[in-house]
Design a protein around this motif. Structure first.
Motif, PDB file in Angstrom:
ATOM      1  N   CYS A  47       0.853  -1.186   0.000  1.00 40.33           N
ATOM      2  CA  CYS A  47       0.000   0.000   0.000  1.00 40.33           C
ATOM      3  C   CYS A  47       0.892   1.241   0.000  1.00 40.33           C
ATOM      4  CB  CYS A  47      -0.837  -0.033   1.273  1.00 40.33           C
ATOM      5  SG  CYS A  47      -1.970   1.336   1.473  1.00 40.33           S
ATOM      6  N   SER A  49       0.532   3.665   1.858  1.00 38.79           N
ATOM      7  CA  SER A  49       0.765   4.075   3.250  1.00 38.79           C
ATOM      8  C   SER A  49       1.961   3.334   3.859  1.00 38.79           C
ATOM      9  CB  SER A  49      -0.494   3.850   4.093  1.00 38.79           C
ATOM     10  OG  SER A  49      -0.781   2.486   4.226  1.00 38.79           O
ATOM     11  N   HIS A  73      -0.404  -5.031   5.273  1.00 37.32           N
ATOM     12  CA  HIS A  73      -1.765  -4.913   5.819  1.00 37.32           C
ATOM     13  C   HIS A  73      -2.841  -5.172   4.757  1.00 37.32           C
ATOM     14  CE1 HIS A  73      -1.166  -0.646   4.457  1.00 37.32           C
ATOM     15  NE2 HIS A  73      -2.420  -0.805   4.081  1.00 37.32           N
ATOM     16  N   GLU A  74      -2.450  -5.833   3.663  1.00 34.75           N
ATOM     17  CA  GLU A  74      -3.458  -6.169   2.655  1.00 34.75           C
ATOM     18  C   GLU A  74      -3.387  -7.672   2.400  1.00 34.75           C
ATOM     19  OE1 GLU A  74      -2.755  -3.460  -0.627  1.00 34.75           O
ATOM     20  OE2 GLU A  74      -3.340  -1.744   0.594  1.00 34.75           O
ATOM     21  N   CYS A 162      -7.806  -3.122   1.417  1.00 34.11           N
ATOM     22  CA  CYS A 162      -7.507  -1.721   1.725  1.00 34.11           C
ATOM     23  C   CYS A 162      -7.901  -0.828   0.565  1.00 34.11           C
ATOM     24  CB  CYS A 162      -6.017  -1.578   2.075  1.00 34.11           C
ATOM     25  SG  CYS A 162      -5.516   0.094   2.477  1.00 34.11           S
TER      26      CYS A 162
HETATM   27 ZN   LIG Z   1      -3.463   0.166   2.681  1.00 35.60          ZN
END
Ligand SMILES: [Zn+2]
Ligand SMILES: [Zn+2]
Length: 361
Positions: A47, A49, A73-74, A162
């Motif tokens: 991501c 982020s 986080h994905e 996400c």
């Molecule tokens: Zn993300």
């Protein structure tokens, strides 16, 4: 060893020390406790982020604070072990992980928005405050899981976690229909996802703005934008020129850039709606001429809820829309460092770390 099996006691995981490098380390394969499952990871996408807050240096505070855990986080994978007390999911199920594990009982969690869980003690984002998907296995809580239908691949699912979820939420807030010309500022993975979803929601004409040539070309090649403008001084006039002098009905900022945000506001016509998805940065505008006198509304939108994510998955199947089409590069876990380097360069669409059958497709 790499490419761990369930028989192994240890697995490989990727950590981000914060100096634009990636460290692969051995970690124990976790054992699922009550209400928890162990996933065999299949796809784990990077991501913006991650790059912004963790990869270059550890910038984030609070919910964006990185606590030295396995990154990613994905995550999307298959359940290989279920702890006691699981109510819906079991071994063999294909699942997407909603990437923030909330306390489950605060007001935000009860609305399904675990992203804004107010419990300092229990809110833990995968890949930020608890181990994430850049590993052979992932320990997840059952309440964070979304069922992945057979029609969608794991790489499709990883992006629901996400990017696509965040965009879908923003589009639901402003409403998109066949009435609308839409402006998308920033054609990174989030902007491209916005183009893909606006198409399916029936948007009349989609105009994109970016600075990176590769992204502009990708948006056109994939048919996600009808017109792509190079970011510059004349963008507002150019958008008005493409829309009969009036501007767009809807604008979606995915850039977090101050100039692009101001363009999104000013290139929106009277009574129009603007949503900000891009994180960080600033924006300057003049309230009276830019929004008040033209009766415009600016929305902020942060990630999405578990129930809207389920709705999105259902729509993706109905629309035959495959988020994995935005994946331009796939890497094995051993090559995860190259994956982050490429993503940081911006010269790509979505970048995925894949396992097993997902690496071949
Ligand atoms: Zn993300
Ligand atoms: Zn909560």
């Amino acid at each position: 060893m790499m490419g761990g099996t369930l028989m192994d006691r240890t697995m490989t995981g990727a950590y981000l020390p914060g100096n634009s490098t990636v460290e692969l380390r051995e970690a124990p394969v976790p054992e699922p406790g009550h209400g928890e499952v162990l996933l065999r990871m299949k796809a784990s996408t990077i991501c913006g982020s991650d790059i912004r807050c963790i990869y270059h240096e550890h910038l984030g505070k609070g919910p964006e604070g990185y606590q030295g855990v396995i990154a990613g986080h994905e995550p999307c994978g298959q359940i290989v072990k279920a702890g006691p007390g699981c109510r819906r999911f079991g071994v063999g199920d294909r699942v997407i992980v909603y990437h923030i594990s909330g306390c489950g009982v605060c007001n935000d969690c009860r609305r399904g928005y675990m992203i804004s869980c107010t419990s300092e003690r229990y809110r833990r984002a995968y890949g930020w405050q608890r181990d994430g998907g850049m590993a052979d296995f992932l320990l997840a809580e059952e309440k964070d899981l979304i069922h992945l239908p057979d029609e969608l691949s794991y790489s499709d699912g990883a992006q629901v976690a996400c990017g696509f979820g965040t965009v879908y939420e923003g589009l639901r807030k402003v409403g998109i229909s066949g009435d609308d010309d839409v402006l998308i500022t920033g054609l990174g993975p989030v902007g491209l996802a916005a183009g893909a979803l606006c198409r399916k929601l029936g948007a009349r004409r989609i105009i994109g703005i970016d600075v990176v040539e590769e992204r502009m070309q990708l948006a056109l090649r994939l048919g996600l934008c009808d017109e792509v403008l190079r970011s510059g001084q004349d963008n507002v006039a150019e958008v008005r020129g493409l829309t009969g002098g009036r501007g767009v009905e809807r604008a979606i900022d995915c850039s977090a850039n101050d100039v692009a945000r101001a363009t999104a506001i000013r290139a929106t016509r009277k009574w129009g709606r603007i949503v900000f998805l891009g994180e960080g940065g600033r924006v300057e505008f003049n309230p009276s001429p830019d929004i008040i006198h033209d009766q415009k509304t600016i929305f902020g939108s942060w990630v999405t809820s578990t129930w809207l994510m389920e709705e999105l998955v259902e729509r993706l199947v109905r629309w035959n829309l495959h988020p994995a089409d935005l994946v331009t590069h796939r890497f094995a876990l051993e090559q995860v460092a190259d994956a982050y380097t490429l993503m940081a360069s911006g010269k790509c669409g979505k970048v995925a770390v894949c396992f097993d059958e997902e690496l071949q497709s």
